[in-house]
Write a protein that holds these residues in place. Structure first.
Motif, short mmCIF file in Angstrom:
data_model
loop_
_atom_site.label_atom_id
_atom_site.label_comp_id
_atom_site.label_asym_id
_atom_site.label_seq_id
_atom_site.Cartn_x
_atom_site.Cartn_y
_atom_site.Cartn_z
N ALA A 1 0.83 -1.21 0.00
CA ALA A 1 0.00 0.00 0.00
C ALA A 1 0.86 1.26 0.00
O ALA A 1 0.49 2.27 -0.61
CB ALA A 1 -0.93 -0.01 1.22
N HIS A 2 2.04 1.21 0.64
CA HIS A 2 2.90 2.39 0.72
C HIS A 2 3.51 2.74 -0.65
O HIS A 2 4.08 3.81 -0.80
CB HIS A 2 4.01 2.15 1.75
CG HIS A 2 4.99 1.08 1.35
ND1 HIS A 2 4.68 -0.26 1.40
CD2 HIS A 2 6.24 1.16 0.86
CE1 HIS A 2 5.72 -0.96 0.99
NE2 HIS A 2 6.68 -0.13 0.65
N LEU A 3 3.38 1.85 -1.63
CA LEU A 3 3.94 2.10 -2.96
C LEU A 3 2.95 2.78 -3.90
O LEU A 3 3.25 2.97 -5.08
CB LEU A 3 4.39 0.78 -3.60
CG LEU A 3 5.47 -0.01 -2.86
CD1 LEU A 3 5.70 -1.36 -3.53
CD2 LEU A 3 6.78 0.79 -2.81
N ARG A 4 1.77 3.12 -3.40
CA ARG A 4 0.70 3.57 -4.29
C ARG A 4 1.13 4.71 -5.22
O ARG A 4 0.91 4.66 -6.43
CB ARG A 4 -0.55 3.97 -3.50
CG ARG A 4 -1.68 4.49 -4.38
CD ARG A 4 -2.98 4.66 -3.64
NE ARG A 4 -3.59 3.39 -3.26
CZ ARG A 4 -4.34 2.64 -4.09
NH1 ARG A 4 -4.56 3.05 -5.34
NH2 ARG A 4 -4.85 1.52 -3.69
N ASP A 5 1.76 5.76 -4.67
CA ASP A 5 2.11 6.91 -5.51
C ASP A 5 3.04 6.50 -6.65
O ASP A 5 2.85 6.89 -7.80
CB ASP A 5 2.79 8.00 -4.67
CG ASP A 5 1.78 8.70 -3.76
OD1 ASP A 5 0.57 8.45 -3.93
OD2 ASP A 5 2.21 9.46 -2.89
N VAL A 6 4.05 5.69 -6.32
CA VAL A 6 5.02 5.25 -7.33
C VAL A 6 4.32 4.37 -8.36
O VAL A 6 4.50 4.54 -9.58
CB VAL A 6 6.16 4.46 -6.64
CG1 VAL A 6 7.11 3.87 -7.68
CG2 VAL A 6 6.90 5.35 -5.66
N LEU A 7 3.51 3.43 -7.88
CA LEU A 7 2.87 2.49 -8.81
C LEU A 7 1.89 3.21 -9.73
O LEU A 7 1.81 2.90 -10.93
CB LEU A 7 2.16 1.38 -8.03
CG LEU A 7 3.11 0.44 -7.27
CD1 LEU A 7 2.33 -0.56 -6.43
CD2 LEU A 7 4.05 -0.29 -8.23
N GLU A 8 1.15 4.17 -9.20
CA GLU A 8 0.18 4.87 -10.04
C GLU A 8 0.89 5.66 -11.14
O GLU A 8 0.32 5.88 -12.21
CB GLU A 8 -0.71 5.77 -9.19
CG GLU A 8 -1.76 4.95 -8.43
CD GLU A 8 -2.70 5.77 -7.58
OE1 GLU A 8 -2.38 6.96 -7.34
OE2 GLU A 8 -3.73 5.23 -7.16
N GLN A 9 2.13 6.09 -10.88
CA GLN A 9 2.90 6.78 -11.92
C GLN A 9 3.50 5.82 -12.92
O GLN A 9 3.60 6.11 -14.11
CB GLN A 9 4.03 7.59 -11.29
CG GLN A 9 3.56 8.87 -10.64
CD GLN A 9 4.69 9.57 -9.90
OE1 GLN A 9 5.86 9.42 -10.27
NE2 GLN A 9 4.36 10.30 -8.86
N ARG A 10 3.94 4.65 -12.45
CA ARG A 10 4.75 3.79 -13.31
C ARG A 10 3.97 2.68 -14.01
O ARG A 10 4.42 2.21 -15.05
CB ARG A 10 5.86 3.14 -12.47
CG ARG A 10 6.86 4.16 -11.98
CD ARG A 10 8.16 3.51 -11.57
NE ARG A 10 9.05 4.49 -10.98
CZ ARG A 10 10.07 4.19 -10.19
NH1 ARG A 10 10.32 2.91 -9.91
NH2 ARG A 10 10.84 5.13 -9.70
N LEU A 11 2.88 2.24 -13.45
CA LEU A 11 2.12 1.19 -14.12
C LEU A 11 1.52 1.71 -15.43
O LEU A 11 1.10 2.87 -15.50
CB LEU A 11 0.99 0.68 -13.22
CG LEU A 11 1.42 -0.23 -12.05
CD1 LEU A 11 0.29 -0.37 -11.04
CD2 LEU A 11 1.84 -1.62 -12.56
N GLU A 12 1.52 0.87 -16.44
CA GLU A 12 0.97 1.26 -17.75
C GLU A 12 -0.49 1.68 -17.57
O GLU A 12 -1.27 0.95 -16.97
CB GLU A 12 1.05 0.04 -18.69
CG GLU A 12 0.52 0.29 -20.08
CD GLU A 12 0.51 -0.99 -20.92
OE1 GLU A 12 1.18 -1.97 -20.54
OE2 GLU A 12 -0.17 -0.99 -21.95
N PRO A 13 -0.84 2.86 -18.08
CA PRO A 13 -2.25 3.27 -17.95
C PRO A 13 -3.17 2.30 -18.72
O PRO A 13 -2.81 1.83 -19.81
CB PRO A 13 -2.29 4.66 -18.61
CG PRO A 13 -0.86 5.09 -18.71
CD PRO A 13 -0.03 3.85 -18.79
#
Ligand code: ZN
Length: 309
Positions: free
Chosen positions: A294-306
């Motif tokens: 859960a603490h990775l949300r900001d990074v993941l939302e930026q890096r995961l393919e839209p």
């Protein structure tokens, strides 16, 4: 012989891109995305789930899209065809629909007296639609007419050089041989959830499969709850199988074991289901993260393919 296993629960495969994968299963095949989350062991990779309205066990196709992953090579020791059930008379519609969308590998055949349409997935996966009487309700939030839509899985096949030990395992798991057609042997479980069939394709001279995009990673079998799962685990351990401890997968509990022919099996619980953290009306819309990520949300939302729905 076990009696707890009630058919397939889900099938999990590898893909090379999230957007193409999502478009194929939601727009082309008319399934519902029931969960958008990430791989427990590699949180920079999505775990996407597609199925019926609720993500019912026996309907759920799941993917790990590793961006740019190389394709696997089909061969022995893997799942061959993942087949979905459609109503009798539906294949003409599907052949036209999939051809119009540029889907490759379309081929009308018959197996075990059932008409089927085989076709390729976006990464060379092998799928089929099989005409069968099936009372399961389809997802209706799509342009596929309700009376033609996918009902859930029909079957999965395993490509093996030698069927013997895997056939014996399936019988132990509660499956019975119901017929042979060419190099295929069919097994079915009675009292299942509808996704009741496993086929074994015997290919003595086939090269070994290499896993990559378009390969099935594992198939999961359904049990009602954790008590039934523990019974299955104990019985497998008593018979000499190396089975993992029970693992919490947020939407089900899982145990895994490698079968003699090389295919990875999972036994997954029907509980708690995909509505444990989202309303049924909004399944699959938000990015859901396992607690430890859960603490990775900001990074993941930026890096995961839209993913554009
Ligand atoms: Zn699984």
């Amino acid at each position: 012989m076990l009696h707890q296993i009630k058919g397939l629960h889900h099938v999990t495969s590898l893909a090379s891109g999230a957007q193409a994968n999502n478009a194929f299963f939601t727009r082309a095949l008319g399934l519902r995305r029931v969960k958008k989350t990430v791989n427990f062991d590699a949180p920079h990779v999505y775990h996407l789930y597609y199925g019926d309205e609720h993500g019912s066990p026996g309907s759920v196709m799941t993917y790990f899209p590793f961006p740019g992953a190389a394709r696997g090579r089909h061969g022995a020791g893997e799942v061959g065809v993942t087949a979905f059930a459609v109503p009798v008379g539906a294949l003409g519609y599907w052949a036209d629909r999939l051809a119009g969308l540029g889907v490759t590998g379309l081929n009308r055949t018959s197996s075990f007296g059932q008409d089927r349409l085989t076709f390729d997935g976006p990464d060379g996966d092998t799928f089929a639609l099989v005409e069968t009487d099936d009372a399961r309700a389809p997802w209706t939030g799509t342009d596929v007419p309700e009376d033609l839509a996918i009902r859930g899985f029909h079957s999965a096949s395993m490509r093996l050089r030698d069927a013997g030990a895997s056939a014996e395992l399936l019988r132990f798991m509660g499956y019975e041989e119901t017929g042979r057609d060419g190099d295929m042997t069919r097994f079915a479980v009675t009292g299942g959830n509808g996704a009741d069939v496993i086929d074994i394709e015997t290919l003595p001279g086939a090269p070994a499969a290499e896993q990559g995009a378009g390969s099935v990673h594992h198939i999961a079998f359904a049990v009602e709850n954790r008590a039934r799962q523990l019974e299955v685990r104990e019985a497998l351990l008593d018979t000499g199988w190396q089975v993992t401890p029970v693992i919490d997968r947020d939407y089900f509990w899982a145990i895994y074991f490698r079968t003699p022919g090389g295919v990875l099996f999972e036994v997954a619980t029907n509980e708690p289901g995909f509505d444990r953290d989202e309303d049924t009306a909004h399944l699959g819309e938000a990015l859901k993260l396992p607690t430890q990520h859960a603490h990775l949300r900001d990074v993941l939302e930026q890096r995961l393919e839209p993913i554009t729905d």
